[in-house]
Design an enzyme around this catalytic site. Structure first.
Site, PDB file in Angstrom:
ATOM      1  N   ASP A   1      48.400 -22.693 -10.439  1.00  0.00           N
ATOM      2  CA  ASP A   1      48.624 -21.423 -10.885  1.00  0.00           C
ATOM      3  C   ASP A   1      48.007 -21.186 -12.314  1.00  0.00           C
ATOM      4  OD1 ASP A   1      50.800 -19.208 -11.438  1.00  0.00           O
ATOM      5  OD2 ASP A   1      51.558 -20.144 -10.071  1.00  0.00           O
TER       6      ASP A   1
ATOM      7  N   HIS B   1      53.692 -16.929 -15.446  1.00  0.00           N
ATOM      8  CA  HIS B   1      53.825 -17.223 -14.062  1.00  0.00           C
ATOM      9  C   HIS B   1      54.061 -18.734 -13.503  1.00  0.00           C
ATOM     10  CE1 HIS B   1      52.740 -16.920  -9.740  1.00  0.00           C
ATOM     11  NE2 HIS B   1      53.254 -15.862  -9.669  1.00  0.00           N
TER      12      HIS B   1
ATOM     13  N   ASN C   1      53.353  -9.740  -1.977  1.00  0.00           N
ATOM     14  CA  ASN C   1      54.640  -8.666  -2.448  1.00  0.00           C
ATOM     15  C   ASN C   1      54.352  -7.184  -2.004  1.00  0.00           C
ATOM     16  OD1 ASN C   1      55.997 -11.046  -3.358  1.00  0.00           O
ATOM     17  ND2 ASN C   1      55.056 -10.572  -5.340  1.00  0.00           N
TER      18      ASN C   1
ATOM     19  N   SER D   1      56.278 -15.288  -5.141  1.00  0.00           N
ATOM     20  CA  SER D   1      55.828 -16.580  -5.882  1.00  0.00           C
ATOM     21  C   SER D   1      57.120 -17.444  -6.264  1.00  0.00           C
ATOM     22  CB  SER D   1      55.266 -16.046  -7.163  1.00  0.00           C
ATOM     23  OG  SER D   1      53.931 -15.681  -7.161  1.00  0.00           O
TER      24      SER D   1
END
Ligand code: CA
Ligand code: CA
Ligand code: CA
Length: 616
Positions: free
Chosen positions: A158, A218, A308, A376
């Site tokens: 990530d 994130h 998304n 996520s």
């Protein structure tokens, strides 16, 4: 080399909401475990006590070294507060209270645990909206079984991690070969090709470096959901309380990265010993290299986000979600009421299951905690669950993990036809499904067998990492212009098991009275190794008539799970919940639906539904 994903919002791939503070400060979480302590009134006899429990919807759990007192647990669907209220109304009860004794070890005292509806949904308001009780992954129930051992390693590929975050630092992986003075001596002490990689690696920096510090947020948020330290009195808790997080930074501070960095990150994760990789990222272009890299690590489970766009991945592919590999699980986001989140991608044949992904409280930059939305955020619920399963059964294979996670979901209408399983993660049920087979089935340690039949092979031949084969199927087209949008879904890719097991279901013939006392035995047969889940359900009409619910909905009254290590049969006994027993004892007959789902090692489900009529 392609850009994997442009930032969708403030927080990168597959997170949609700008971070919102978790606050205003929540009241300290009440220190209850979900169980209750009840002390009966002097003189209340056994029958009166039993009546009190039945009417309150609780069942006995443990005795206590205190006169007239015991620990009881609510049956499915009864909130603790409601059980306390009902018990205290009963003249046979002196008092009832949430159990504070077991809480310390089993249910976290983390400050924001009450905001983590995805782990334990009591209908509490989070981020300005409230939800449906039990629309959650049953985390406290899972933690009754295990909170995760030290040492199960989960890599978060990530944007890095806030390395000093107090809720994450205790769970950070440490490279034993680069510990102490070796961490800063400028040498590659463990010879893995990375200098001073004491706690992960940063592939997104130019040049690469040994500090996977998150500048985006994130990765920090994702890490906390999977494995923030649980039960430490601060912040949130991860699904796995004590897993080891390997932060591998492959996305920059703008939340985007390159396929090549992502692939390096996958490989680093594998070599660091990660059994689970969380990849809350993706893009619309397929990458052959990405596919090969994942296929070359068949012993690592890759848990990835669906995306998304509110789109159907069966029609508009997203990668790595759509990779048809046995070690990839793709996750959609569910909301507080078990619906599909409006932003979440779906895919009846490409997106495996749902997990909570709306208003998820987790760790953030600067030692903070915030709420975020996104697939996520859903993905690390599943990755954390996989870590718990490995803590429970360290020898579990990727196929075992996949079978347990996908075979134990809670079926939900909002996810039916939009995900492969039609359900939302249930961590407690997954733990039950991964439990080693009972002694009756002598489970030979696979290591000791000369050549055990391998788990379903990931491809036609063992992967040759340095010599990528022409992969089968249209999705392995070379990089280039976007693929034809309406390309048919890759049918029967060679070597991949796509058929669900053959399932047989035979309920015993029993009177209602006997079922009330002893449960309903059901013999289940499966044509291959599979995870089985059986549930007895009262239809909406009967459920209302019997006062199992006040609303118009079907209600589960009993359920059981079982794993079969190979083709064969097993009998499970479906015992009615205490609440159902108390309601059904007043009726002469009832028609129930027996729903059984079998999931094979490759995650292919089969279901059967049988009507069961019980008469006195
Ligand atoms: Ca090194
Ligand atoms: Ca070194
Ligand atoms: Ca914590």
């Amino acid at each position: 080399v392609r850009t994997l994903l442009a930032a969708l919002a403030v927080a990168a791939p597959f997170a949609v909401a700008p971070p919102a503070a978790v606050g205003p400060p929540l009241p300290a979480a009440p220190a209850d475990t979900g169980d209750l302590i009840v002390r009966y009134a002097p003189g209340a006899d056994a029958a009166q006590r039993a009546d009190a429990r039945r009417d309150a919807g609780v069942q006995r759990d443990e005795s206590l070294p205190l006169a007239r007192a015991e620990v009881v647990e609510p049956v499915a669907g009864v909130p603790v507060e409601e059980a306390v209220r009902r018990l205290e109304e009963d003249p046979a009860v002196q008092y009832a209270e949430p159990d504070v004794v077991r809480r310390a070890s089993l249910t976290p005292d983390d400050r924001y645990f009450r905001a983590q509806w995805g782990l334990d949904n009591t209908g509490q308001a989070v981020g300005g909206a409230s939800g449906t009780p039990d629309a959650d992954v049953d985390a406290p129930e899972a933690w009754d079984r295990t909170t995760g051992a030290d040492g199960v390693t989960v890599a978060i590929v990530d944007s890095g991690i806030d390395l000093d975050h107090p809720d994450l630092a205790p769970n950070l992986w440490q490279n034993p070969g680069e510990a102490g003075a070796a961490a800063s001596n400028g040498a590659d002490d463990d010879g893995n090709g990375f200098v001073d990689d004491a706690r992960g690696w940063d592939f997104a920096a130019t040049p690469d470096d040994a500090t996977p510090q998150d500048g985006d947020g994130h990765g920090t948020h994702v890490s906390g959901t999977a494995a923030a330290r649980g039960g430490d009195g601060i912040g949130v808790t991860g699904v796995a309380w004590r897993a080891r997080i390997v932060p591998v930074r492959a996305l920059g501070d703008d939340g985007s990265g390159t396929a090549s960095d992502v692939l390096r990150a996958y490989d680093y994760a594998r070599r660091a010993g990660a059994r689970v990789v969380n990849a809350s990222l993706g893009g619309s272009s397929p990458s052959r290299a990405e596919r090969d890299a994942i296929a070359a690590a068949p012993d690592v489970l890759f848990v990835v986000a669906a995306g998304n766009d509110g789109a159907d991945n069966d029609v508009l592919p997203a990668y790595p979600c759509n990779l048809d590999l046995p070690n990839v699980i793709c996750v959609a986001a569910s909301d507080r009421s078990d619906g599909l989140a409006d932003f979440s991608n779906r895919g009846a044949s490409t997106v495996d299951l749902g997990a909570p992904g709306v208003a998820i409280a987790s760790t953030w930059l600067g030692g903070d905690w915030v709420l975020l939305d996104g697939t996520s955020m859903a993905t690390p619920h599943v990755a954390g669950a996989a870590a718990l399963l490995l803590a429970r059964r360290p020898g579990a294979t990727v196929a075992d993990l996949r079978g347990a996670l996908l075979g134990s979901v809670d079926q939900r209408p909002g996810l039916a036809g939009r995900t492969v399983t039609g359900g939302r993660l249930n961590v407690a049920a997954a733990l039950d499904a991964i439990t080693p087979p009972p002694a009756a089935e002598p489970a030979p340690p696979r290591e000791s067998l000369p050549a055990p039949a391998p788990a379903p092979a990931p491809g036609p031949a063992p992967e040759q990492p340095s010599a990528p084969q022409p992969p089968p199927g249209p999705q392995a087209a070379p990089l280039g212009p976007a693929p034809a949008p309406a390309a048919p879904p890759p049918a029967t890719t060679a070597g991949i098991d796509r058929a669900g097991p053959t399932l047989t279901v035979r309920p015993a013939r029993r009177s209602l009275a006997l079922v009330l006392r002893r449960g309903l035995p059901v013999t289940l047969g499966c044509s291959e190794r599979c995870a089985l889940r059986a549930e007895l359900v009262a239809g909406a009409r009967d459920a209302r008539r019997l006062r199992l619910t006040t609303r118009s909905r079907s209600v589960g009254v009993a359920r059981a799970t079982r794993s079969l290590a190979r083709a064969g049969r097993a009998t499970v006994t479906l015992r009615l919940s205490a609440r159902a027993r108390s309601r059904l004892r007043r009726t002469r007959s009832v028609r129930l639906t027996l729903r059984v789902r079998a999931t094979d090692a490759a995650g292919n489900p089969s279901t059967r539904t049988v009507r069961v009529t019980l008469r006195r």
